[in-house]
Design an enzyme around this catalytic site. Structure first.
Site, PDB file in Angstrom:
ATOM      1  CE  LYS A 107      -3.213  81.911  65.378  1.00  0.00           C
ATOM      2  NZ  LYS A 107      -3.136  83.043  64.444  1.00  0.00           N
ATOM      3  CG  HIS A 166       0.813  90.422  61.323  1.00  0.00           C
ATOM      4  ND1 HIS A 166       0.694  91.463  62.218  1.00  0.00           N
ATOM      5  CD2 HIS A 166       1.626  89.509  61.926  1.00  0.00           C
ATOM      6  CE1 HIS A 166       1.387  91.175  63.305  1.00  0.00           C
ATOM      7  NE2 HIS A 166       1.956  90.004  63.158  1.00  0.00           N
ATOM      8  CG  ASN A 224      -3.904  88.188  61.463  1.00  0.00           C
ATOM      9  OD1 ASN A 224      -2.970  87.714  62.106  1.00  0.00           O
ATOM     10  ND2 ASN A 224      -4.936  87.462  61.073  1.00  0.00           N
ATOM     11  CD  GLU A 258      -6.414  83.944  63.088  1.00  0.00           C
ATOM     12  OE1 GLU A 258      -5.435  83.682  63.801  1.00  0.00           O
ATOM     13  OE2 GLU A 258      -6.337  84.402  61.948  1.00  0.00           O
ATOM     14  CD  GLU A 274       3.759  91.129  66.450  1.00  0.00           C
ATOM     15  OE1 GLU A 274       2.557  91.458  66.468  1.00  0.00           O
ATOM     16  OE2 GLU A 274       4.282  90.580  65.450  1.00  0.00           O
ATOM     17  CE  LYS A 287      -1.643  85.824  70.908  1.00  0.00           C
ATOM     18  NZ  LYS A 287      -0.508  85.268  70.222  1.00  0.00           N
ATOM     19  NE  ARG A 329      -4.975  83.544  68.267  1.00  0.00           N
ATOM     20  CZ  ARG A 329      -4.424  82.543  68.938  1.00  0.00           C
ATOM     21  NH1 ARG A 329      -5.182  81.626  69.473  1.00  0.00           N
ATOM     22  NH2 ARG A 329      -3.111  82.469  69.080  1.00  0.00           N
ATOM     23  CG  HIS A 382       2.590  87.698  56.695  1.00  0.00           C
ATOM     24  ND1 HIS A 382       1.470  87.024  57.131  1.00  0.00           N
ATOM     25  CD2 HIS A 382       3.484  87.630  57.712  1.00  0.00           C
ATOM     26  CE1 HIS A 382       1.681  86.575  58.361  1.00  0.00           C
ATOM     27  NE2 HIS A 382       2.871  86.929  58.736  1.00  0.00           N
ATOM     28  CG  HIS A 427       7.143  88.765  62.023  1.00  0.00           C
ATOM     29  ND1 HIS A 427       6.288  88.534  60.967  1.00  0.00           N
ATOM     30  CD2 HIS A 427       6.351  88.951  63.115  1.00  0.00           C
ATOM     31  CE1 HIS A 427       5.044  88.552  61.403  1.00  0.00           C
ATOM     32  NE2 HIS A 427       5.050  88.815  62.705  1.00  0.00           N
ATOM     33  NE  ARG A 477      -3.764  58.751  68.965  1.00  0.00           N
ATOM     34  CZ  ARG A 477      -3.295  57.542  69.219  1.00  0.00           C
ATOM     35  NH1 ARG A 477      -2.865  57.246  70.438  1.00  0.00           N
ATOM     36  NH2 ARG A 477      -3.263  56.630  68.277  1.00  0.00           N
TER      37      ARG A 477
HETATM   38  P1  NAD Z   1      13.577  83.652  67.341  1.00  0.00           P
HETATM   39  O1  NAD Z   1      12.938  82.656  68.206  1.00  0.00           O
HETATM   40  O2  NAD Z   1      14.177  83.169  66.079  1.00  0.00           O
HETATM   41  O3  NAD Z   1      14.652  84.460  68.183  1.00  0.00           O
HETATM   42  C1  NAD Z   1      15.373  85.506  67.564  1.00  0.00           C
HETATM   43  C2  NAD Z   1      16.861  85.437  67.925  1.00  0.00           C
HETATM   44  O4  NAD Z   1      17.029  85.835  69.270  1.00  0.00           O
HETATM   45  C3  NAD Z   1      17.461  84.044  67.818  1.00  0.00           C
HETATM   46  O5  NAD Z   1      18.728  84.152  67.262  1.00  0.00           O
HETATM   47  C4  NAD Z   1      17.585  83.596  69.277  1.00  0.00           C
HETATM   48  O6  NAD Z   1      18.622  82.687  69.469  1.00  0.00           O
HETATM   49  C5  NAD Z   1      17.852  84.892  69.955  1.00  0.00           C
HETATM   50  N1  NAD Z   1      17.463  84.971  71.363  1.00  0.00           N
HETATM   51  C6  NAD Z   1      16.349  84.506  71.943  1.00  0.00           C
HETATM   52  N2  NAD Z   1      16.282  84.904  73.214  1.00  0.00           N
HETATM   53  C7  NAD Z   1      17.398  85.612  73.457  1.00  0.00           C
HETATM   54  C8  NAD Z   1      17.893  86.310  74.594  1.00  0.00           C
HETATM   55  N3  NAD Z   1      17.198  86.403  75.723  1.00  0.00           N
HETATM   56  N4  NAD Z   1      19.083  86.935  74.484  1.00  0.00           N
HETATM   57  C9  NAD Z   1      19.779  86.898  73.308  1.00  0.00           C
HETATM   58  N5  NAD Z   1      19.348  86.299  72.207  1.00  0.00           N
HETATM   59  C10 NAD Z   1      18.160  85.655  72.278  1.00  0.00           C
HETATM   60  O7  NAD Z   1      12.561  84.814  66.932  1.00  0.00           O
HETATM   61  P2  NAD Z   1      11.225  85.381  67.579  1.00  0.00           P
HETATM   62  O8  NAD Z   1      11.064  86.720  66.967  1.00  0.00           O
HETATM   63  O9  NAD Z   1      11.183  85.255  69.047  1.00  0.00           O
HETATM   64  O10 NAD Z   1      10.114  84.408  66.999  1.00  0.00           O
HETATM   65  C11 NAD Z   1       9.852  84.327  65.625  1.00  0.00           C
HETATM   66  C12 NAD Z   1       9.048  83.067  65.387  1.00  0.00           C
HETATM   67  O11 NAD Z   1       7.870  83.131  66.153  1.00  0.00           O
HETATM   68  C13 NAD Z   1       8.625  82.926  63.922  1.00  0.00           C
HETATM   69  O12 NAD Z   1       8.857  81.597  63.526  1.00  0.00           O
HETATM   70  C14 NAD Z   1       7.135  83.235  63.951  1.00  0.00           C
HETATM   71  O13 NAD Z   1       6.420  82.540  62.976  1.00  0.00           O
HETATM   72  C15 NAD Z   1       6.759  82.783  65.346  1.00  0.00           C
HETATM   73  N6  NAD Z   1       5.577  83.462  65.908  1.00  0.00           N
HETATM   74  C16 NAD Z   1       4.615  82.695  66.452  1.00  0.00           C
HETATM   75  C17 NAD Z   1       3.490  83.278  66.994  1.00  0.00           C
HETATM   76  C18 NAD Z   1       2.447  82.419  67.643  1.00  0.00           C
HETATM   77  O14 NAD Z   1       1.384  82.947  67.999  1.00  0.00           O
HETATM   78  N7  NAD Z   1       2.699  81.160  67.823  1.00  0.00           N
HETATM   79  C19 NAD Z   1       3.352  84.673  67.014  1.00  0.00           C
HETATM   80  C20 NAD Z   1       4.375  85.445  66.450  1.00  0.00           C
HETATM   81  C21 NAD Z   1       5.490  84.825  65.904  1.00  0.00           C
HETATM   82  N1  GLY Z   2       0.159  86.027  66.629  1.00  0.00           N
HETATM   83  C1  GLY Z   2      -1.194  85.996  66.203  1.00  0.00           C
HETATM   84  C2  GLY Z   2      -2.025  85.054  66.994  1.00  0.00           C
HETATM   85  O1  GLY Z   2      -1.606  84.513  67.973  1.00  0.00           O
HETATM   86  O2  GLY Z   2      -3.155  84.858  66.638  1.00  0.00           O
END
Ligand code: NAD
Ligand code: GLY
Length: 383
Positions: free
Chosen positions: A143, A248, A245, A237, A185, A227, A241, A252, A265, A121
């Site tokens: 998130k 986005h 977007n 949100e 971003e 942020k 918040r 998207h 992305h 939990r």
């Molecule tokens: P990712 O986590 O897939 O990383 C991208 C690539 O970079 C991967 O191949 C990873 O292995 C590699 N990598 C990571 N760190 C590295 C480093 N220091 N050196 C070399 N390679 C490295 O992609 P991302 O863009 O970081 O994240 C995308 C994800 O985040 C999506 O699933 C998206 O939905 C999510 N996201 C979440 C939020 C949130 O608020 N929670 C916000 C934006 C995106």
């Molecule tokens: N990445 C958008 C949010 O955190 O709300």
């Protein structure tokens, strides 16, 4: 060290931005009062690069831990991966006073955060983001979640980390294309609320593309501060918040219409920011000068601006299916000037149709981006 407080009553936490902070993970975990065993969740690339140092530091601090590697890539962001992780951390024996370390990009952070939100939990977790996107966006704000076959991030929970440890040195190993995703971003933050961020990117674009850790330490900290302020005012949100977007809604739609494979992305968001500014232009909110200013940064940074062969009508249709579209109403973040936005309902579809066509024709008539010596090879190779 740059320290940012995220003030959310009993869910408050710190973001620490410091070169070499990975080497202090053991001490930080102890200071948080995390008990052994700890589960470290990562992906194969990050495990190869940073797994050893994290394990060594936890070991030095006397921690028992397990290192669990998810396959990586958006295709593994689902409940099957979560189920495997539950088995692994149950086998390890993680208890309520234990914790999870999310070591990697936003993908690892979202999945590990969701496991932390739901196991027993809810247990504590530490975000150790290693992509620029995760450092300035995904690791902050709580998130967490996974994808469902019918849509991205449809299953999830708000669960704030107990600590975010950011080591800008990890950006040195990040592929150029991933760096640009995080930069999108950052540019977004500059446009929607902190014009100094935008000005900094404008002025230092070339240095940013070749990663100077000190420069990034400041920039990442400033973005986290921005942020954090948004999240503090609207954690779940309910309103404000949603400004995050910007770019986005159309971004998207582009990702979805191109099967989540053609654009990363951040690349889709960069195009989305341009299209949404043109919508603002038609609504009399954004100005031509503002569009030109945003366009110049996006072009010079080297985002792929060869627009996908999708029609304006397809964009509108994909937007209607997006979970952000409430009861058929498309709401959009429109920039008024740098640092100032309006959130508007888009009642007339023609605004979207005309703006997409406008963007297509502007990009056709604009020459290729200025050649960027530091990035061009990498970007070209991976597009
Ligand atoms: P990712 O986590 O897939 O990383 C991208 C690539 O970079 C991967 O191949 C990873 O292995 C590699 N990598 C990571 N760190 C590295 C480093 N220091 N050196 C070399 N390679 C490295 O992609 P991302 O863009 O970081 O994240 C995308 C994800 O985040 C999506 O699933 C998206 O939905 C999510 N996201 C979440 C939020 C949130 O608020 N929670 C916000 C934006 C995106
Ligand atoms: N990445 C958008 C949010 O955190 O709300």
């Amino acid at each position: 060290m740059r320290e940012i407080a995220v003030n959310l009553q009993e869910r408050s936490y710190k973001i620490l931005v410091e070169k070499g902070t990975l080497q202090r993970i053991g001490k930080r975990a102890e200071r948080l009062g995390l008990h052994s065993p700890i589960a470290v969740i990562t992906d194969p690339t990050v495990q190869n690069l940073y797994g050893d140092v994290i394990c060594a530091m936890l070991r030095n601090q006397g921690y028992q831990f397990g290192l669990f590697c998810i396959p990586g890539g958006e295709a593994c962001k689902n409940l099957d991966t979560v189920r495997v992780l539950y088995d692994q951390i149950i086998d390890l024996g993680v208890e309520r006073q234990g914790g999870i370390v999310a070591l990697g990009g936003g993908l690892v952070g979202d999945i590990a955060g969701f496991v932390a939100a739901t196991y027993l939990r809810g247990i504590r977790f530490v975000q150790v983001p290693t992509t620029l996107l995760a450092q300035v966006d995904a690791s902050v704000g709580g998130k967490t979640g996974v994808d469902h076959p019918r849509g991205k991030n449809l299953i999830g929970a708000f669960h704030q980390p107990s600590l975010v440890l950011i080591d800008p040195s990890t950006l040195k190993t990040l592929p150029a294309r991933e760096l640009l995703c995080g930069l999108a971003e950052i540019i977004k933050h500059g446009i929607i609320g902190d014009p100094k961020i935008f000005a900094f990117v404008q002025k230092n674009l070339h240095e940013l593309l070749s990663v100077d850790e000190e420069t990034y330490a400041d920039l990442v900290a400033r973005n986290c501060r921005f942020k954090a302020k948004v999240v503090e005012q609207d954690e779940k949100e309910a309103g404000l918040r949603a400004i995050l977007n910007f770019g986005h809604t159309i971004g998207h739609a582009i990702e979805c219409l191109t099967g989540y494979t053609r654009y990363l992305h951040g690349e889709a968001v960069a195009i989305g920011m341009l299209a949404e500014t043109l919508i603002g232009l038609r609504m009399g909110i954004s100005s031509e000068d503002l569009f030109e200013e945003i366009f110049a940064v996006i072009r010079d940074a080297g985002y792929p601006l060869d627009l996908p062969g999708v029609s304006a009508e397809q964009i509108v249709e994909a937007m209607r299916r997006d979970k952000k579209v409430l009861q058929g109403t498309i709401r959009m973040v429109i920039p008024k000037r740098l640092g100032q936005i309006e959130v508007r309902e888009i009642k007339e579809e023609r605004l979207i149709l005309e703006s997409w066509k406008d963007l297509q024709s502007r990009l056709r008539t604009t020459g290729p981006p200025e050649k960027n010596d530091t990035l061009s090879d990498d970007v070209g190779a991976t597009t």
